[in-house]
Design a protein around this motif. Structure first.
Motif, PDB file in Angstrom:
ATOM      1  N   MET A  94      56.514  40.156  80.826  1.00 29.72           N
ATOM      2  CA  MET A  94      57.148  40.995  81.847  1.00 29.72           C
ATOM      3  C   MET A  94      56.075  41.374  82.848  1.00 29.72           C
ATOM      4  O   MET A  94      55.010  41.872  82.459  1.00 29.72           O
ATOM      5  CB  MET A  94      57.742  42.243  81.195  1.00 29.72           C
ATOM      6  CG  MET A  94      58.453  43.177  82.172  1.00 29.72           C
ATOM      7  SD  MET A  94      59.949  42.456  82.865  1.00 29.72           S
ATOM      8  CE  MET A  94      60.179  43.509  84.307  1.00 29.72           C
ATOM      9  N   ASP A  95      56.315  41.135  84.131  1.00 27.27           N
ATOM     10  CA  ASP A  95      55.295  41.392  85.140  1.00 27.27           C
ATOM     11  C   ASP A  95      55.664  42.600  86.007  1.00 27.27           C
ATOM     12  O   ASP A  95      56.836  42.906  86.225  1.00 27.27           O
ATOM     13  CB  ASP A  95      55.074  40.162  86.023  1.00 27.27           C
ATOM     14  CG  ASP A  95      56.356  39.700  86.711  1.00 27.27           C
ATOM     15  OD1 ASP A  95      57.327  39.361  86.003  1.00 27.27           O
ATOM     16  OD2 ASP A  95      56.389  39.687  87.958  1.00 27.27           O
ATOM     17  N   THR A  96      54.644  43.294  86.486  1.00 34.21           N
ATOM     18  CA  THR A  96      54.857  44.472  87.323  1.00 34.21           C
ATOM     19  C   THR A  96      53.630  44.721  88.196  1.00 34.21           C
ATOM     20  O   THR A  96      52.511  44.314  87.847  1.00 34.21           O
ATOM     21  CB  THR A  96      55.129  45.725  86.469  1.00 34.21           C
ATOM     22  OG1 THR A  96      55.394  46.835  87.330  1.00 34.21           O
ATOM     23  CG2 THR A  96      53.937  46.066  85.571  1.00 34.21           C
ATOM     24  N   ASP A  97      53.853  45.387  89.322  1.00 36.77           N
ATOM     25  CA  ASP A  97      52.744  45.873  90.146  1.00 36.77           C
ATOM     26  C   ASP A  97      52.452  47.355  89.896  1.00 36.77           C
ATOM     27  O   ASP A  97      51.536  47.918  90.489  1.00 36.77           O
ATOM     28  CB  ASP A  97      53.068  45.683  91.640  1.00 36.77           C
ATOM     29  CG  ASP A  97      52.839  44.257  92.110  1.00 36.77           C
ATOM     30  OD1 ASP A  97      51.997  43.568  91.519  1.00 36.77           O
ATOM     31  OD2 ASP A  97      53.525  43.833  93.068  1.00 36.77           O
ATOM     32  N   ARG A  98      53.210  47.969  89.004  1.00 39.26           N
ATOM     33  CA  ARG A  98      53.072  49.404  88.762  1.00 39.26           C
ATOM     34  C   ARG A  98      51.789  49.705  87.990  1.00 39.26           C
ATOM     35  O   ARG A  98      51.639  49.342  86.827  1.00 39.26           O
ATOM     36  CB  ARG A  98      54.280  49.910  87.972  1.00 39.26           C
ATOM     37  CG  ARG A  98      55.607  49.848  88.716  1.00 39.26           C
ATOM     38  CD  ARG A  98      55.772  51.036  89.652  1.00 39.26           C
ATOM     39  NE  ARG A  98      55.858  52.292  88.925  1.00 39.26           N
ATOM     40  CZ  ARG A  98      57.014  52.825  88.528  1.00 39.26           C
ATOM     41  NH1 ARG A  98      58.162  52.219  88.760  1.00 39.26           N
ATOM     42  NH2 ARG A  98      57.017  53.981  87.902  1.00 39.26           N
ATOM     43  N   GLU A  99      50.883  50.422  88.631  1.00 37.10           N
ATOM     44  CA  GLU A  99      49.642  50.805  87.970  1.00 37.10           C
ATOM     45  C   GLU A  99      49.857  51.963  87.003  1.00 37.10           C
ATOM     46  O   GLU A  99      49.075  52.148  86.064  1.00 37.10           O
ATOM     47  CB  GLU A  99      48.583  51.180  89.009  1.00 37.10           C
ATOM     48  CG  GLU A  99      48.167  50.007  89.898  1.00 37.10           C
ATOM     49  CD  GLU A  99      46.985  50.349  90.790  1.00 37.10           C
ATOM     50  OE1 GLU A  99      46.365  51.411  90.556  1.00 37.10           O
ATOM     51  OE2 GLU A  99      46.682  49.567  91.703  1.00 37.10           O
ATOM     52  N   ASP A 100      50.916  52.762  87.226  1.00 36.89           N
ATOM     53  CA  ASP A 100      51.109  53.969  86.425  1.00 36.89           C
ATOM     54  C   ASP A 100      51.778  53.703  85.082  1.00 36.89           C
ATOM     55  O   ASP A 100      51.733  54.544  84.187  1.00 36.89           O
ATOM     56  CB  ASP A 100      51.922  55.000  87.202  1.00 36.89           C
ATOM     57  CG  ASP A 100      53.234  54.445  87.748  1.00 36.89           C
ATOM     58  OD1 ASP A 100      53.361  53.209  87.854  1.00 36.89           O
ATOM     59  OD2 ASP A 100      54.136  55.252  88.080  1.00 36.89           O
ATOM     60  N   VAL A 101      52.409  52.547  84.905  1.00 33.79           N
ATOM     61  CA  VAL A 101      52.995  52.224  83.609  1.00 33.79           C
ATOM     62  C   VAL A 101      51.863  51.936  82.623  1.00 33.79           C
ATOM     63  O   VAL A 101      50.964  51.138  82.904  1.00 33.79           O
ATOM     64  CB  VAL A 101      53.940  51.006  83.705  1.00 33.79           C
ATOM     65  CG1 VAL A 101      54.423  50.587  82.324  1.00 33.79           C
ATOM     66  CG2 VAL A 101      55.128  51.336  84.594  1.00 33.79           C
ATOM     67  N   ALA A 102      51.901  52.592  81.455  1.00 36.80           N
ATOM     68  CA  ALA A 102      50.787  52.489  80.505  1.00 36.80           C
ATOM     69  C   ALA A 102      51.294  52.168  79.105  1.00 36.80           C
ATOM     70  O   ALA A 102      52.494  52.306  78.802  1.00 36.80           O
ATOM     71  CB  ALA A 102      50.013  53.808  80.481  1.00 36.80           C
ATOM     72  N   ILE A 103      50.365  51.751  78.266  1.00 40.34           N
ATOM     73  CA  ILE A 103      50.689  51.505  76.856  1.00 40.34           C
ATOM     74  C   ILE A 103      51.245  52.792  76.243  1.00 40.34           C
ATOM     75  O   ILE A 103      50.696  53.882  76.451  1.00 40.34           O
ATOM     76  CB  ILE A 103      49.435  51.039  76.097  1.00 40.34           C
ATOM     77  CG1 ILE A 103      48.997  49.651  76.602  1.00 40.34           C
ATOM     78  CG2 ILE A 103      49.693  50.982  74.592  1.00 40.34           C
ATOM     79  CD1 ILE A 103      47.672  49.179  76.040  1.00 40.34           C
ATOM     80  N   GLY A 104      52.335  52.673  75.536  1.00 42.94           N
ATOM     81  CA  GLY A 104      53.010  53.827  74.960  1.00 42.94           C
ATOM     82  C   GLY A 104      54.246  54.246  75.726  1.00 42.94           C
ATOM     83  O   GLY A 104      55.108  54.958  75.190  1.00 42.94           O
ATOM     84  N   ASP A 105      54.367  53.816  76.979  1.00 45.05           N
ATOM     85  CA  ASP A 105      55.550  54.140  77.768  1.00 45.05           C
ATOM     86  C   ASP A 105      56.755  53.337  77.294  1.00 45.05           C
ATOM     87  O   ASP A 105      56.618  52.268  76.673  1.00 45.05           O
ATOM     88  CB  ASP A 105      55.303  53.845  79.257  1.00 45.05           C
ATOM     89  CG  ASP A 105      54.402  54.865  79.924  1.00 45.05           C
ATOM     90  OD1 ASP A 105      54.401  56.028  79.482  1.00 45.05           O
ATOM     91  OD2 ASP A 105      53.681  54.495  80.878  1.00 45.05           O
ATOM     92  N   ARG A 106      57.912  53.886  77.583  1.00 44.69           N
ATOM     93  CA  ARG A 106      59.171  53.174  77.328  1.00 44.69           C
ATOM     94  C   ARG A 106      59.830  52.918  78.674  1.00 44.69           C
ATOM     95  O   ARG A 106      60.057  53.861  79.448  1.00 44.69           O
ATOM     96  CB  ARG A 106      60.077  53.978  76.393  1.00 44.69           C
ATOM     97  CG  ARG A 106      59.523  54.003  74.956  1.00 44.69           C
ATOM     98  CD  ARG A 106      60.367  54.855  74.035  1.00 44.69           C
ATOM     99  NE  ARG A 106      61.747  54.407  73.930  1.00 44.69           N
ATOM    100  CZ  ARG A 106      62.152  53.375  73.195  1.00 44.69           C
ATOM    101  NH1 ARG A 106      61.268  52.650  72.506  1.00 44.69           N
ATOM    102  NH2 ARG A 106      63.437  53.046  73.133  1.00 44.69           N
ATOM    103  N   VAL A 107      60.122  51.646  78.942  1.00 44.33           N
ATOM    104  CA  VAL A 107      60.565  51.232  80.272  1.00 44.33           C
ATOM    105  C   VAL A 107      61.979  50.683  80.199  1.00 44.33           C
ATOM    106  O   VAL A 107      62.260  49.766  79.409  1.00 44.33           O
ATOM    107  CB  VAL A 107      59.609  50.166  80.857  1.00 44.33           C
ATOM    108  CG1 VAL A 107      60.100  49.712  82.226  1.00 44.33           C
ATOM    109  CG2 VAL A 107      58.189  50.720  80.954  1.00 44.33           C
ATOM    110  N   LEU A 108      62.873  51.241  81.022  1.00 46.60           N
ATOM    111  CA  LEU A 108      64.229  50.722  81.134  1.00 46.60           C
ATOM    112  C   LEU A 108      64.206  49.546  82.099  1.00 46.60           C
ATOM    113  O   LEU A 108      63.784  49.682  83.251  1.00 46.60           O
ATOM    114  CB  LEU A 108      65.170  51.813  81.648  1.00 46.60           C
ATOM    115  CG  LEU A 108      66.639  51.425  81.844  1.00 46.60           C
ATOM    116  CD1 LEU A 108      67.284  51.036  80.515  1.00 46.60           C
ATOM    117  CD2 LEU A 108      67.411  52.557  82.515  1.00 46.60           C
ATOM    118  N   LEU A 109      64.622  48.387  81.626  1.00 41.56           N
ATOM    119  CA  LEU A 109      64.636  47.178  82.437  1.00 41.56           C
ATOM    120  C   LEU A 109      66.037  46.973  83.004  1.00 41.56           C
ATOM    121  O   LEU A 109      67.001  46.798  82.261  1.00 41.56           O
ATOM    122  CB  LEU A 109      64.220  45.968  81.592  1.00 41.56           C
ATOM    123  CG  LEU A 109      62.832  46.067  80.945  1.00 41.56           C
ATOM    124  CD1 LEU A 109      62.544  44.836  80.097  1.00 41.56           C
ATOM    125  CD2 LEU A 109      61.747  46.255  81.998  1.00 41.56           C
TER     126      LEU A 109
END
Length: 390
Positions: A94-109
């Motif tokens: 999964m690719d992203t330009d978001r610098e603020d997304v970090a290990i441990g986060d939960r992301v709604l796709l």
């Protein structure tokens, strides 16, 4: 090296999925709102992300259970095998330009207004795309469509982690899951997979129906015609049009030994690596055999016209991997149409001195545009009608 359950281990049923168990990451309906509410970020999927996600959630990429961590990514790029030892053709990320997304986060796709899944971010890294291109596609040239894709479309960071599925993408192509396809296959019989990304013409039909009579295929085998419905090369016929040609052709031929389904997969035109990827997916859909053609998933430089892969590279690589996958390959016959005997192999036509009739793709498209009569030995009438109407 991982030993995989064979067809005989499942007899008289359908061949076991790769890894022994079909992955199913879909969350129960009564738990979906809680899973969705647990996410602290939302990311929009690309068309390619959505295809990968659907195959992960439904088990098409079994035994994978989510987007790859860097360790598996690096291992697959370097040697088409995950750290746990399973074969895999191309990395799934999964690719992203978001610098603020970090290990441990939960992301709604999300995807085109749908909430598809929640990703538990377990790894994040900035890939070396030059190394990825060379390892996966054998070249760093932007003339290769997948190299161009990872360089210009895929974003800066890759995310790895497990998925909890909420909903599958709504598509023009109604894509059956691996479990749904497997449930419709005949128990204890060989299933021959035919992969395509273009409308099916007479030569294709002759090819996959004759594959049912190959020496390594059981007497009552069926063929699964399984076209890809995700992004392909830029100059390919649009998906909605291809879907119409397949539906019309299925109704026209009405052949009980042919099963039809659509695959939510985005092509990479990766030659040998793509052949392996397609075999793994088709095993998970219940196939025991895979038709592999000359130049399968190959592509050319748009500048020089040179092929990126040799004509038999994909065939040879697939045959090397087939034993470990507990599958068999069916070589693609080089069929030609002759005035005297209809479709025969090119070798037979040459040996008998038969008169071969030819029609190039360029000529075919020109005849379509001009309204000329298309010979039925080349294209099905139903397919021509759809192509002319668009």
């Amino acid at each position: 090296m991982i030993a995989s359950p064979s067809a005989s281990a499942q007899s008289p049923g359908v061949i076991a999925p790769y890894g022994g168990k079909l992955v199913d990451l879909m969350v129960a309906t009564d738990q979906q709102e809680a899973v969705k509410a647990s996410a602290n970020y939302v990311l929009e999927c690309s068309d390619r992300n959505a295809c990968d996600l659907e195959l992960l959630v439904g088990g098409g990429f079994s035994p994978e259970r989510g987007f790859m961590h860097q360790g598996d990514y690096d291992a697959v790029v370097a040697g088409h095998r995950t750290l746990s030892g399973y074969l895999f053709g191309l990395p799934i990320v999964m690719d992203t330009d978001r610098e603020d997304v970090a290990i441990g986060d939960r992301v709604l796709l999300s995807y085109k207004g749908q909430d598809l899944a929640v990703l538990q971010v377990e790894d994040k890294w900035e890939p070396d795309k030059v190394v990825e291109a060379k390892g996966c596609y054998g070249t760093t040239s932007l003339e290769h469509p997948a190299v161009r894709m990872i360089a210009t479309e895929r974003k800066r960071f890759y995310l790895g982690g497990t998925l909890q599925g909420l909903e599958l993408p709504k598509r023009i192509f109604p894509c059956k899951s691996p479990a749904q396809v497997r449930a419709e296959l005949p128990a204890g019989e060989d299933v021959v997979a035919f992969q395509c990304r273009n409308p099916i013409h007479r030569a294709h039909y002759e090819l996959f129906t004759r594959a049912l009579h190959a020496s390594n295929v059981s007497e009552n085998a069926v063929v699964l015609v399984h076209p890809t419905c995700g992004p392909t090369q830029e100059d390919d016929i649009p998906g909605g049009v291809r879907f119409q040609t397949y539906e019309r052709l299925a109704a026209e031929v009405d052949n009980p030994r042919i099963r039809w389904a659509y695959l939510p997969y985005a092509m990479h035109m990766a030659g040998p690596r793509e052949a392996l990827q397609h075999m793994i997916i088709r095993r998970n859909y219940g196939c025991t055999h895979f038709i592999i053609g000359r130049d399968m998933a190959g592509c050319k430089s748009s500048l020089s016209g040179d092929d990126f892969y040799g004509p038999y590279d994909a065939q040879n690589f697939a045959q090397e991997c087939a034993v470990e996958l507990a599958m068999e390959t069916v070589p693609s016959l080089n069929l030609v149409f002759t005035e005297e005997e209809g479709y025969v192999t090119a070798e037979h036509a040459e040996a008998r001195g038969l008169h071969v009739k030819k029609l190039s793709g360029t000529q075919f498209r020109k005849m379509l545009r001009s309204g000329e009569e298309i010979p039925e030995w080349f294209a099905f009438r139903s397919v021509v009608e759809v192509l002319r109407a668009t």
